[in-house]
Scaffold this motif. Structure first.
Motif, short mmCIF file in Angstrom:
data_model
loop_
_atom_site.label_atom_id
_atom_site.label_comp_id
_atom_site.label_asym_id
_atom_site.label_seq_id
_atom_site.Cartn_x
_atom_site.Cartn_y
_atom_site.Cartn_z
N GLN A 40 0.09 5.40 8.60
CA GLN A 40 0.78 4.27 8.01
C GLN A 40 -0.23 3.18 7.65
OE1 GLN A 40 4.33 4.42 7.48
NE2 GLN A 40 3.62 6.50 7.89
N VAL A 41 -1.32 3.16 8.39
CA VAL A 41 -2.49 2.32 8.10
C VAL A 41 -3.72 3.19 8.35
CG1 VAL A 41 -1.38 0.13 8.74
CG2 VAL A 41 -2.66 1.40 10.45
N GLU A 54 -7.57 -6.19 8.41
CA GLU A 54 -6.50 -7.19 8.50
C GLU A 54 -5.70 -7.28 7.20
OE1 GLU A 54 -6.17 -11.52 10.54
OE2 GLU A 54 -7.75 -11.30 9.03
N ALA A 55 -6.30 -6.91 6.08
CA ALA A 55 -5.63 -6.97 4.78
C ALA A 55 -4.41 -6.06 4.70
CB ALA A 55 -6.62 -6.62 3.66
N PHE A 56 -4.30 -5.10 5.62
CA PHE A 56 -3.16 -4.18 5.62
C PHE A 56 -1.90 -4.82 6.21
CE2 PHE A 56 -6.07 -0.19 5.94
CZ PHE A 56 -6.45 -0.34 4.62
N VAL A 57 -2.05 -5.97 6.85
CA VAL A 57 -0.93 -6.64 7.50
C VAL A 57 -0.60 -7.90 6.72
CG1 VAL A 57 -0.15 -7.69 9.65
CG2 VAL A 57 -1.68 -5.72 9.72
N VAL A 58 0.68 -8.07 6.40
CA VAL A 58 1.13 -9.20 5.59
C VAL A 58 2.31 -9.89 6.26
CG1 VAL A 58 0.35 -8.17 3.42
CG2 VAL A 58 2.67 -7.72 4.22
N GLN A 76 7.87 -11.62 11.34
CA GLN A 76 6.75 -12.52 11.07
C GLN A 76 5.62 -11.79 10.35
OE1 GLN A 76 5.31 -14.75 14.41
NE2 GLN A 76 3.89 -15.92 13.17
N TRP A 77 5.27 -10.58 10.81
CA TRP A 77 4.20 -9.77 10.22
C TRP A 77 4.66 -8.33 10.11
CZ3 TRP A 77 0.08 -12.24 8.33
CH2 TRP A 77 -0.24 -13.50 8.83
N THR A 78 4.12 -7.63 9.12
CA THR A 78 4.42 -6.21 8.95
C THR A 78 3.28 -5.55 8.18
OG1 THR A 78 6.15 -4.64 8.30
CG2 THR A 78 5.69 -6.44 6.76
N VAL A 79 3.32 -4.23 8.12
CA VAL A 79 2.36 -3.47 7.32
C VAL A 79 2.80 -3.55 5.87
CG1 VAL A 79 1.46 -1.15 6.85
CG2 VAL A 79 1.77 -1.92 9.22
N LEU A 80 1.86 -3.74 4.97
CA LEU A 80 2.13 -3.75 3.54
C LEU A 80 2.91 -2.50 3.17
CD1 LEU A 80 1.51 -5.19 0.81
CD2 LEU A 80 -0.59 -3.84 0.74
N ALA A 81 4.09 -2.65 2.61
CA ALA A 81 5.02 -1.53 2.38
C ALA A 81 4.44 -0.44 1.48
CB ALA A 81 6.33 -2.05 1.81
#
Length: 135
Positions: A40-41, A54-58, A76-81
């Protein structure tokens, strides 16, 4: 213990350890590690420690930047869909995880930026078309 991967050819900015990723996403460390295992990442080893860019989390409301959600009703935060599907496209094209990381963080003339920046800006289709044209 897994050996350290070769140092990527490109830098991808700040990184999160699995513990930091878990804290950011509100997950147990085992579930955060599972995100990497399930692709997923993408992660890599730095000094023997598994890290994720860190750019993978938005912010949660920007999980899909093409259609931002309501900040009040999003995590609040999630993985870029768009990231997991893009990782799958790159894997299908024969990229290793380290090669995929390098590609995602290398400036591309067609996109006018890096593929990860284009994903964060909501240009999933352009990034995936480009990835599919690589071989």
């Amino acid at each position: 213990m897994e050996p350290d991967c070769a140092v990527p050819l490109v830098a991808f900015g700040p990184v999160l350890t699995i513990t930091e990723l878990a804290g950011r996403l509100g997950l147990a460390p085992g579930k955060a590690r599972r995100l990497v295992a399930d692709r997923q990442v993408l992660g890599t080893r730095r000094g023997g420690v598994l890290v994720v860019p860190e750019a993978f989390v938005v912010p949660g409301h920007l999980a899909n930047p093409a259609a931002p959600g309501d900040p009040g009703s999003s995590p609040q935060w999630t993985v870029l869909a768009s990231l997991p599907g893009t990782i799958t496209v790159l894997a299908d094209m024969g990229f290793s995880d380290d090669e995929a990381l390098d590609w995602l963080f290398t400036d591309d003339d067609q996109l006018g930026t890096t593929p990860v920046a284009a994903l964060r800006a909501g240009h999933k289709s352009a990034v995936r078309r480009l990835a599919q044209s690589l071989l």
